[in-house]
Design a protein around this motif. Structure first.
Motif, PDB file in Angstrom:
ATOM      1  N   TYR A 108     -30.789  23.728 -19.002  1.00 23.60           N
ATOM      2  CA  TYR A 108     -31.860  24.120 -17.735  1.00 23.60           C
ATOM      3  C   TYR A 108     -31.475  23.796 -16.471  1.00 23.60           C
ATOM      4  O   TYR A 108     -31.809  24.825 -15.559  1.00 23.60           O
ATOM      5  CB  TYR A 108     -32.908  22.442 -17.997  1.00 23.60           C
ATOM      6  CG  TYR A 108     -34.079  22.421 -17.132  1.00 23.60           C
ATOM      7  CD1 TYR A 108     -35.489  22.866 -18.046  1.00 23.60           C
ATOM      8  CD2 TYR A 108     -33.786  22.055 -15.856  1.00 23.60           C
ATOM      9  CE1 TYR A 108     -36.091  22.394 -16.783  1.00 23.60           C
ATOM     10  CE2 TYR A 108     -34.855  22.119 -14.869  1.00 23.60           C
ATOM     11  CZ  TYR A 108     -36.253  22.172 -15.253  1.00 23.60           C
ATOM     12  OH  TYR A 108     -37.324  22.154 -14.588  1.00 23.60           O
ATOM     13  N   GLU A 109     -30.225  23.194 -15.693  1.00 24.65           N
ATOM     14  CA  GLU A 109     -30.029  23.325 -13.989  1.00 24.65           C
ATOM     15  C   GLU A 109     -29.104  24.492 -14.102  1.00 24.65           C
ATOM     16  O   GLU A 109     -29.300  24.986 -13.364  1.00 24.65           O
ATOM     17  CB  GLU A 109     -28.754  22.284 -13.908  1.00 24.65           C
ATOM     18  CG  GLU A 109     -30.025  21.260 -14.551  1.00 24.65           C
ATOM     19  CD  GLU A 109     -28.500  19.479 -14.021  1.00 24.65           C
ATOM     20  OE1 GLU A 109     -27.248  19.961 -14.277  1.00 24.65           O
ATOM     21  OE2 GLU A 109     -29.746  18.364 -14.191  1.00 24.65           O
ATOM     22  N   TRP A 110     -28.855  25.481 -15.230  1.00 28.49           N
ATOM     23  CA  TRP A 110     -27.794  26.480 -14.918  1.00 28.49           C
ATOM     24  C   TRP A 110     -29.268  27.729 -14.829  1.00 28.49           C
ATOM     25  O   TRP A 110     -29.226  29.032 -14.359  1.00 28.49           O
ATOM     26  CB  TRP A 110     -27.379  27.224 -16.307  1.00 28.49           C
ATOM     27  CG  TRP A 110     -26.498  28.155 -15.864  1.00 28.49           C
ATOM     28  CD1 TRP A 110     -25.760  28.257 -15.399  1.00 28.49           C
ATOM     29  CD2 TRP A 110     -26.515  29.090 -16.253  1.00 28.49           C
ATOM     30  NE1 TRP A 110     -24.673  29.876 -14.911  1.00 28.49           N
ATOM     31  CE2 TRP A 110     -25.737  30.465 -15.916  1.00 28.49           C
ATOM     32  CE3 TRP A 110     -27.879  30.144 -16.819  1.00 28.49           C
ATOM     33  CZ2 TRP A 110     -25.962  31.794 -15.974  1.00 28.49           C
ATOM     34  CZ3 TRP A 110     -28.472  31.350 -16.801  1.00 28.49           C
ATOM     35  CH2 TRP A 110     -26.812  32.456 -16.771  1.00 28.49           C
ATOM     36  N   GLY A 111     -30.380  27.326 -15.848  1.00 31.53           N
ATOM     37  CA  GLY A 111     -31.491  28.298 -14.878  1.00 31.53           C
ATOM     38  C   GLY A 111     -31.774  28.377 -14.280  1.00 31.53           C
ATOM     39  O   GLY A 111     -32.180  29.222 -13.703  1.00 31.53           O
ATOM     40  N   GLU A 112     -32.296  26.850 -13.766  1.00 29.81           N
ATOM     41  CA  GLU A 112     -32.460  27.169 -11.988  1.00 29.81           C
ATOM     42  C   GLU A 112     -32.587  27.889 -11.517  1.00 29.81           C
ATOM     43  O   GLU A 112     -32.886  28.113 -11.010  1.00 29.81           O
ATOM     44  CB  GLU A 112     -33.049  25.639 -12.047  1.00 29.81           C
ATOM     45  CG  GLU A 112     -34.006  24.284 -13.012  1.00 29.81           C
ATOM     46  CD  GLU A 112     -34.476  23.024 -11.897  1.00 29.81           C
ATOM     47  OE1 GLU A 112     -35.601  22.959 -11.086  1.00 29.81           O
ATOM     48  OE2 GLU A 112     -33.428  22.613 -11.802  1.00 29.81           O
ATOM     49  N   LYS A 113     -30.688  27.158 -10.977  1.00 29.73           N
ATOM     50  CA  LYS A 113     -30.032  28.204 -10.553  1.00 29.73           C
ATOM     51  C   LYS A 113     -29.584  29.679 -10.294  1.00 29.73           C
ATOM     52  O   LYS A 113     -29.874  29.992  -9.517  1.00 29.73           O
ATOM     53  CB  LYS A 113     -28.468  27.169 -10.724  1.00 29.73           C
ATOM     54  CG  LYS A 113     -28.632  26.350  -9.789  1.00 29.73           C
ATOM     55  CD  LYS A 113     -26.968  25.583 -10.576  1.00 29.73           C
ATOM     56  CE  LYS A 113     -27.339  23.886  -9.514  1.00 29.73           C
ATOM     57  NZ  LYS A 113     -25.824  22.898 -10.029  1.00 29.73           N
ATOM     58  N   ARG A 114     -30.005  30.430 -11.277  1.00 27.50           N
ATOM     59  CA  ARG A 114     -29.757  31.863 -12.239  1.00 27.50           C
ATOM     60  C   ARG A 114     -30.846  32.232 -11.616  1.00 27.50           C
ATOM     61  O   ARG A 114     -30.880  33.457 -10.979  1.00 27.50           O
ATOM     62  CB  ARG A 114     -29.424  31.112 -13.613  1.00 27.50           C
ATOM     63  CG  ARG A 114     -29.476  33.513 -13.561  1.00 27.50           C
ATOM     64  CD  ARG A 114     -28.528  34.262 -13.311  1.00 27.50           C
ATOM     65  NE  ARG A 114     -29.271  35.587 -13.987  1.00 27.50           N
ATOM     66  CZ  ARG A 114     -28.738  36.810 -13.216  1.00 27.50           C
ATOM     67  NH1 ARG A 114     -27.591  36.155 -12.000  1.00 27.50           N
ATOM     68  NH2 ARG A 114     -28.850  37.580 -13.852  1.00 27.50           N
ATOM     69  N   ALA A 148     -31.367  35.049  -8.930  1.00 21.20           N
ATOM     70  CA  ALA A 148     -31.572  36.609  -9.361  1.00 21.20           C
ATOM     71  C   ALA A 148     -32.784  37.330  -8.715  1.00 21.20           C
ATOM     72  O   ALA A 148     -33.564  37.930  -8.527  1.00 21.20           O
ATOM     73  CB  ALA A 148     -31.096  36.681 -10.867  1.00 21.20           C
ATOM     74  N   GLY A 149     -33.414  35.318  -7.834  1.00 22.39           N
ATOM     75  CA  GLY A 149     -35.212  35.553  -7.990  1.00 22.39           C
ATOM     76  C   GLY A 149     -35.863  36.181  -8.637  1.00 22.39           C
ATOM     77  O   GLY A 149     -37.202  36.361  -8.913  1.00 22.39           O
ATOM     78  N   ILE A 150     -35.631  34.883  -9.658  1.00 25.08           N
ATOM     79  CA  ILE A 150     -36.528  35.160 -10.929  1.00 25.08           C
ATOM     80  C   ILE A 150     -37.306  33.986 -10.670  1.00 25.08           C
ATOM     81  O   ILE A 150     -37.547  32.885 -10.332  1.00 25.08           O
ATOM     82  CB  ILE A 150     -35.780  34.811 -12.164  1.00 25.08           C
ATOM     83  CG1 ILE A 150     -35.145  35.873 -12.612  1.00 25.08           C
ATOM     84  CG2 ILE A 150     -36.360  34.613 -13.087  1.00 25.08           C
ATOM     85  CD1 ILE A 150     -33.775  35.714 -13.486  1.00 25.08           C
ATOM     86  N   VAL A 151     -38.988  34.695 -10.731  1.00 25.41           N
ATOM     87  CA  VAL A 151     -40.077  33.404 -10.718  1.00 25.41           C
ATOM     88  C   VAL A 151     -40.435  32.517 -12.413  1.00 25.41           C
ATOM     89  O   VAL A 151     -40.758  33.159 -13.502  1.00 25.41           O
ATOM     90  CB  VAL A 151     -41.333  34.158 -10.575  1.00 25.41           C
ATOM     91  CG1 VAL A 151     -42.274  33.390 -10.667  1.00 25.41           C
ATOM     92  CG2 VAL A 151     -40.658  34.623  -9.109  1.00 25.41           C
ATOM     93  N   ILE A 152     -39.770  31.001 -12.435  1.00 19.33           N
ATOM     94  CA  ILE A 152     -40.330  30.247 -13.687  1.00 19.33           C
ATOM     95  C   ILE A 152     -41.901  30.304 -13.635  1.00 19.33           C
ATOM     96  O   ILE A 152     -42.342  29.769 -11.928  1.00 19.33           O
ATOM     97  CB  ILE A 152     -39.699  29.491 -13.237  1.00 19.33           C
ATOM     98  CG1 ILE A 152     -38.098  30.408 -13.441  1.00 19.33           C
ATOM     99  CG2 ILE A 152     -40.084  28.688 -13.983  1.00 19.33           C
ATOM    100  CD1 ILE A 152     -37.518  30.351 -14.370  1.00 19.33           C
TER     101      ILE A 152
END
Length: 114
Positions: free
Chosen positions: A95-101, A105-109
């Motif tokens: 989860y934390e890695w995905g948040e930082k990535r 990368a400018g990915i909107v969750i």
């Protein structure tokens, strides 16, 4: 699983929680007990057939417990087993890695609805 040969401990983990949906299901269940309908709403991007199959696999592997209540209509709840809870640090790291990535990368969750 004991009859299969593994050459790296990561293979064991990926065998159990690999794929797109199993880690997501486990991440939702680490937040607490969920009814099937709640999981379905939280995971709008998956089909009902896929969700049911993934839940069955996780249950068969001893990571998720399925509880059916004798009501009409039947109420079904899912929660993590002790073995499932042992994955929480792994899920938290993902989860934390995905948040930082996402931030890098400018990915909107998209916010979850439900």
């Amino acid at each position: 699983m004991p009859d299969k040969r593994y050459y790296c401990p990561v293979e064991v983990t990926v065998e159990l929680i690999g794929g797109k949906w199993k880690p997501v299901i486990l991440a939702h269940l680490k937040e607490g007990v969920r009814r099937y309908g709640e999981l379905r709403r939280l995971m709008a991007g998956t089909s009902e057939k896929m969700l049911i199959q993934q839940l069955r696999d996780l249950e068969a592997d001893g990571l998720v417990r399925r509880t059916v209540f004798d009501t009409v209509p039947p109420q079904v709840e899912y929660d993590l087993t002790d073995e499932g809870w042992s994955l929480v640090p792994v899920l938290t790291a993902l989860y934390e890695w995905g948040e930082k990535r996402s931030a890098r990368a400018g990915i909107v969750i998209e916010p979850m609805i439900g």
